[in-house]
Design a protein around this motif. Structure first.
Motif, PDB file in Angstrom:
ATOM      1  N   THR A   1       0.839  -1.302   0.192  1.00 13.47           N
ATOM      2  CA  THR A   1      -0.118  -0.031  -0.195  1.00 13.47           C
ATOM      3  C   THR A   1       0.823   1.315   0.075  1.00 13.47           C
ATOM      4  O   THR A   1       1.773   1.370   0.848  1.00 13.47           O
ATOM      5  N   VAL A   2       0.665   2.155  -1.014  1.00 18.98           N
ATOM      6  CA  VAL A   2       1.379   3.395  -1.078  1.00 18.98           C
ATOM      7  C   VAL A   2       0.503   4.526  -1.132  1.00 18.98           C
ATOM      8  O   VAL A   2      -0.494   4.399  -2.015  1.00 18.98           O
ATOM      9  N   ARG A   3       0.512   5.631   0.045  1.00 30.94           N
ATOM     10  CA  ARG A   3      -0.171   6.616   0.019  1.00 30.94           C
ATOM     11  C   ARG A   3       0.727   8.040  -0.136  1.00 30.94           C
ATOM     12  O   ARG A   3       1.473   7.924   0.802  1.00 30.94           O
ATOM     13  N   SER A   4       0.389   8.813  -0.842  1.00 33.33           N
ATOM     14  CA  SER A   4       0.934  10.068  -0.845  1.00 33.33           C
ATOM     15  C   SER A   4       2.488  10.045  -0.814  1.00 33.33           C
ATOM     16  O   SER A   4       3.205  10.651  -0.263  1.00 33.33           O
ATOM     17  N   LEU A   5       2.918   9.202  -1.683  1.00 38.81           N
ATOM     18  CA  LEU A   5       4.383   9.207  -1.620  1.00 38.81           C
ATOM     19  C   LEU A   5       5.019  10.342  -2.693  1.00 38.81           C
ATOM     20  O   LEU A   5       4.636  10.439  -3.820  1.00 38.81           O
ATOM     21  N   SER A   6       6.192  10.811  -1.918  1.00 38.22           N
ATOM     22  CA  SER A   6       6.755  12.034  -2.708  1.00 38.22           C
ATOM     23  C   SER A   6       8.337  11.684  -2.567  1.00 38.22           C
ATOM     24  O   SER A   6       8.434  11.519  -1.614  1.00 38.22           O
ATOM     25  N   VAL A   7       8.804  11.992  -3.785  1.00 37.01           N
ATOM     26  CA  VAL A   7      10.621  12.064  -3.866  1.00 37.01           C
ATOM     27  C   VAL A   7      10.945  13.270  -4.258  1.00 37.01           C
ATOM     28  O   VAL A   7      10.451  13.553  -5.354  1.00 37.01           O
ATOM     29  N   SER A   8      12.030  13.716  -3.555  1.00 41.89           N
ATOM     30  CA  SER A   8      12.319  15.083  -4.170  1.00 41.89           C
ATOM     31  C   SER A   8      13.989  15.156  -4.152  1.00 41.89           C
ATOM     32  O   SER A   8      14.381  14.475  -3.205  1.00 41.89           O
ATOM     33  N   TYR A   9      14.649  15.734  -4.864  1.00 42.54           N
ATOM     34  CA  TYR A   9      15.900  15.844  -4.884  1.00 42.54           C
ATOM     35  C   TYR A   9      16.475  17.508  -4.723  1.00 42.54           C
ATOM     36  O   TYR A   9      15.380  18.253  -4.812  1.00 42.54           O
ATOM     37  N   PRO A  10      17.466  17.833  -4.691  1.00 45.55           N
ATOM     38  CA  PRO A  10      17.939  19.365  -4.159  1.00 45.55           C
ATOM     39  C   PRO A  10      17.328  20.274  -5.160  1.00 45.55           C
ATOM     40  O   PRO A  10      16.971  21.245  -5.002  1.00 45.55           O
ATOM     41  N   GLU A  11      17.155  20.015  -6.703  1.00 42.02           N
ATOM     42  CA  GLU A  11      16.826  20.685  -7.721  1.00 42.02           C
ATOM     43  C   GLU A  11      15.558  20.242  -8.438  1.00 42.02           C
ATOM     44  O   GLU A  11      15.191  21.097  -9.299  1.00 42.02           O
ATOM     45  N   THR A  12      14.667  19.381  -7.908  1.00 39.83           N
ATOM     46  CA  THR A  12      13.617  18.697  -8.659  1.00 39.83           C
ATOM     47  C   THR A  12      12.747  17.891  -7.653  1.00 39.83           C
ATOM     48  O   THR A  12      13.421  17.336  -6.664  1.00 39.83           O
ATOM     49  N   THR A  13      11.675  17.505  -8.066  1.00 35.30           N
ATOM     50  CA  THR A  13      10.867  16.919  -7.749  1.00 35.30           C
ATOM     51  C   THR A  13      10.455  15.804  -8.453  1.00 35.30           C
ATOM     52  O   THR A  13      10.024  16.026  -9.547  1.00 35.30           O
ATOM     53  N   ALA A  14      10.928  14.527  -8.212  1.00 34.03           N
ATOM     54  CA  ALA A  14      10.772  13.369  -9.089  1.00 34.03           C
ATOM     55  C   ALA A  14       9.263  12.703  -8.939  1.00 34.03           C
ATOM     56  O   ALA A  14       8.811  12.079 -10.062  1.00 34.03           O
ATOM     57  N   VAL A  15       8.655  12.637  -7.850  1.00 34.48           N
ATOM     58  CA  VAL A  15       7.358  11.988  -7.558  1.00 34.48           C
ATOM     59  C   VAL A  15       6.673  12.935  -6.800  1.00 34.48           C
ATOM     60  O   VAL A  15       7.082  13.325  -5.585  1.00 34.48           O
ATOM     61  N   LEU A  16       5.269  13.294  -7.156  1.00 34.17           N
ATOM     62  CA  LEU A  16       4.569  13.928  -6.332  1.00 34.17           C
ATOM     63  C   LEU A  16       3.144  13.204  -6.000  1.00 34.17           C
ATOM     64  O   LEU A  16       2.492  13.074  -6.866  1.00 34.17           O
ATOM     65  N   ASP A  17       2.818  12.846  -4.678  1.00 33.63           N
ATOM     66  CA  ASP A  17       1.727  12.442  -4.343  1.00 33.63           C
ATOM     67  C   ASP A  17       1.074  11.067  -4.879  1.00 33.63           C
ATOM     68  O   ASP A  17      -0.140  11.162  -5.637  1.00 33.63           O
ATOM     69  N   ALA A  18       1.777  10.249  -5.170  1.00 32.64           N
ATOM     70  CA  ALA A  18       1.877   8.803  -5.853  1.00 32.64           C
ATOM     71  C   ALA A  18       0.791   8.092  -4.835  1.00 32.64           C
ATOM     72  O   ALA A  18       1.132   7.833  -3.662  1.00 32.64           O
ATOM     73  N   ASN A  19      -0.308   7.276  -5.471  1.00 27.53           N
ATOM     74  CA  ASN A  19      -1.062   6.442  -4.469  1.00 27.53           C
ATOM     75  C   ASN A  19      -1.332   5.158  -5.327  1.00 27.53           C
ATOM     76  O   ASN A  19      -1.818   5.254  -6.541  1.00 27.53           O
ATOM     77  N   PHE A  20      -0.987   4.066  -4.748  1.00 27.45           N
ATOM     78  CA  PHE A  20      -1.363   2.913  -5.526  1.00 27.45           C
ATOM     79  C   PHE A  20      -1.437   1.545  -4.603  1.00 27.45           C
ATOM     80  O   PHE A  20      -0.798   1.832  -3.403  1.00 27.45           O
ATOM     81  N   HIS A  21      -1.773   0.528  -5.027  1.00 27.30           N
ATOM     82  CA  HIS A  21      -1.495  -0.609  -4.231  1.00 27.30           C
ATOM     83  C   HIS A  21      -1.517  -1.747  -5.183  1.00 27.30           C
ATOM     84  O   HIS A  21      -1.575  -1.737  -6.354  1.00 27.30           O
ATOM     85  N   VAL A  22      -0.926  -2.930  -4.577  1.00 29.49           N
ATOM     86  CA  VAL A  22      -0.655  -4.188  -5.293  1.00 29.49           C
ATOM     87  C   VAL A  22      -1.006  -5.310  -4.380  1.00 29.49           C
ATOM     88  O   VAL A  22      -0.883  -5.475  -3.252  1.00 29.49           O
TER      89      VAL A  22
END
Length: 632
Positions: free
Chosen positions: A306-327
């Motif tokens: 279960t993944v809710r509101s996953l976000s990944v950012s680096y110093p100069e960019t946002t790679a993932v914003l608010d990803a939601n899904f399940h398997v």
């Protein structure tokens, strides 16, 4: 006829001569007491300062001692001094360097500031200062020299560890669950051994010179013991009238240091062409819970990830914003999208392999295992290992995912040990069973081979077997077919599909190839600029896309329809403008309206799909309904 490159023959001869001199000096150092014609410390006052003659081949010194005997004794002292200083420098510098390089962060910065300060002081000056504190003598002198050079060794080891920890096989070993000591000792250290050997020769040569300098100053070997440096001290007293006295020790120092440096240079040139220039910065995973998200979700039966509101950012960019899904168990969920859409960042976060400077946050990131629910939010390092034990990862480049210095069987053993409770014989049996399960012929023979002795397709099967070794609840496959040719791609797809069905695995598949996704996945998430823009069953997505970007992805896939030539559309996928407001895809979208440029659209349900398009109800987007031809 083969032609030798200009200069290589002469270089080779020079290196052979250098090796011969080193072997000769080593033999003299070992068998010195037997080879010496006289006692090096006993003189004859009737034979002071004689030149070379039949009784004394290199003459005598100012106390009537045989110069050749003292030169032989000095060779032994120089060899022992070089070995001791080099051993201390390596024993102190390498553990410090690889540890701080692998751990990074504040510890790395603090330790390296101290190391830089020590390295800035000349080794001879630092050695004299240490001797002043602990006393003179050969042992103390070489301890001081070894500690002085350990700073330079630590800097090199740190740089090599920073590069090596970014290799895919290290990430694979981390997923397998190996502890830091095992990672450093079994994986990183053997693979940086070559450069460390080169710097060891440099330290050895420098230690010989410094030992001679310290003995020349009276801080090395005690009187009357022989050393090349103390021989130069004696020669200095009579050099005006007897200049020959300084020639034997001077030539001995020159030849030994030159030979060692030539050998070190040859070892370095052998390693040229190997790149250690890899991005650095990975430390330990840090995934934090987003503020305001503390409710315990209701777990649905069969839910694995279960993944809710996953976000990944680096110093100069946002790679993932608010990803939601399940398997769910037995389900394959594919993440598709062009390069840079954030697919890999999502799965690397799931595997617990994203670390600073990456900033990872989520409202929930949980895994349901036979032993109970696990979370990767705000957890300790031990809990991170527990998380990774339940996830198998298949990386994009199979050859790079395996340690080049370990056999397939050894790496399978590492993976199986995390399961626990298996004896050595059971691990061997399980290794053969897994290699056989992934379709490798003659698994006993394959287990004895190194990665460079097997093909890319075989390496990918080994990686899959390694990922399945601990019977994970979730399998993450990051572009598992990209580095393979078309035939091996088809075999790998069939193998993954078969294993998923037989073992009931939950699978997260990352791919840019919609053909691979169509053959493997049950549901698909389409990602664009770090956002999930559409989610649906794969069959529905292909037949009736509800987001313009999905339609453009489908239209850009080459396919064959009997009697009709269909050219792939790529015009809309070549513009790279990122807006500051509204839909991120609007600048590339042929259906964009003014409303699309106002607010970023949320995911909403349209015709059974979740889509982030405000015009989805109005659009009739073309899918692939007949003879799709989507595949490798």
């Amino acid at each position: 006829m083969k032609r030798r490159l200009a200069g290589t023959e002469g270089d080779s001869t020079f290196v052979k001569v250098a090796w011969g001199l080193i072997i000769l000096l080593g033999g003299v150092a070992v068998f010195g007491p037997t080879l010496s014609p006289y006692d090096p410390n006993i003189g004859d006052f009737q034979k002071l300062l004689q030149g070379p003659n039949g009784d004394h081949w290199l003459g005598t010194d100012n106390l009537g001692r045989d110069t050749l005997s003292r030169l032989i004794a000095g060779t032994r002292v120089a060899a022992l001094a070089g070995l001791e200083a080099t051993a201390i420098a390596i024993a102190v510098g390498v553990p410090i360097g690889i540890t701080v390089g692998f751990v990074g962060g504040t510890i790395d910065r603090l330790v390296m500031r101290v190391v830089d300060a020590v390295a800035a002081i000349p080794a001879l000056v630092l050695a004299i200062a240490i001797i002043a504190a602990i006393g003179s003598g050969l042992g103390q002198a070489m301890l001081a020299v070894g500690l002085a050079f350990s700073a330079s060794v630590a800097r090199l080891a740190r740089g090599l560890a920073l590069a090596e920890r970014e290799r895919l096989y290290v990430d694979g070993a981390r997923v397998v669950g190996l502890s830091r000591p095992n990672l450093l000792g079994r994986h990183i250290l053997p693979n940086i051994g070559g450069p460390l050997v080169v710097i060891a020769t440099t330290v050895f040569a420098a230690a010989i010179v410094i030992e001679a300098g310290l003995s020349f100053l009276g801080l090395g070997v005690p009187i009357p013991d022989a050393s090349w440096g103390s021989m130069l001290t004696d020669a200095q007293r009579v050099h005006r009238n007897h200049p020959w006295q300084s020639v034997p020790p001077g030539i001995a120092i020159f030849i030994s240091v030159l030979a060692i440096n030539v050998v070190g240079d040859s070892l370095l040139r052998r390693r040229r062409g190997e790149s250690f220039d890899h991005p650095a910065g990975h430390l330990e995973p840090v995934i934090v819970r987003k503020q305001g998200e503390h409710t315990e979700p209701v777990r649905e039966p069969g839910r694995v990830l279960t993944v809710r509101s996953l976000s990944v950012s680096y110093p100069e960019t946002t790679a993932v914003l608010d990803a939601n899904f399940h398997v769910d168990q037995g389900e394959v969920v594919a993440l598709v999208g062009e390069s840079g859409s954030g697919k890999t960042s999502v799965v690397m976060a799931i595997a617990g392999l994203l670390t600073p400077p990456a900033d990872v946050g989520a409202a929930e990131l949980s895994l349901n295992t036979p032993a109970g629910d696990l979370s990767l939010l705000d957890v300790s390092r031990r809990e991170q290992y527990g998380w990774r034990r339940n996830i198998g990862v298949v990386f994009q480049e199979p050859a790079a995912s395996l340690n080049p210095l370990q056999t397939v069987g050894r790496q399978m053993t590492n993976a199986l040990k995390r399961a626990g409770g298996l004896s050595r014989s059971e691990i061997s049996e399980r290794t053969i069973e897994l290699l056989n399960a992934v379709g490798l012929p003659r698994p006993q023979e394959v287990a004895r081979l190194r990665p460079d002795q097997i093909s890319g397709g075989m390496a990918q099967r080994v990686v899959i077997a390694q990922a399945l070794a601990s019977e994970p609840s979730l399998l993450v496959a990051d572009e598992p077919t990209t580095a393979l040719d078309v035939t091996i791609q088809a075999e790998t797809i069939a193998l993954l599909k078969q294993l998923g069905e037989e073992r009931g695995l939950a699978v997260v598949l990352v791919t840019h190839d919609l053909g691979v996704a169509a053959q493997l996945s049950d549901r698909t998430l389409v990602m664009y600029q770090g956002r999930v823009v559409e989610t649906a069953l794969m069959a529905d997505l292909v037949a009736s896309p509800q987001h313009p970007y999905t339609a453009e992805l489908l239209e850009s896939v080459p396919r064959n329809v009997p009697g009709v030539r269909i050219e792939p559309r790529i015009d809309h996928l070549t513009t790279l403008e990122v807006p500051t407001a509204g839909c991120l895809y609007a600048p590339r979208c042929p259906h964009a309206a003014d409303v699309c440029r106002q607010d970023e659209p949320p995911l909403r349900e349209v015709n059974g799909h979740l889509t982030a398009c405000v015009r989805a109800d109005d659009l009739e987007l073309a899918g692939i309904t007949r003879n799709p031809g989507v595949g490798p």
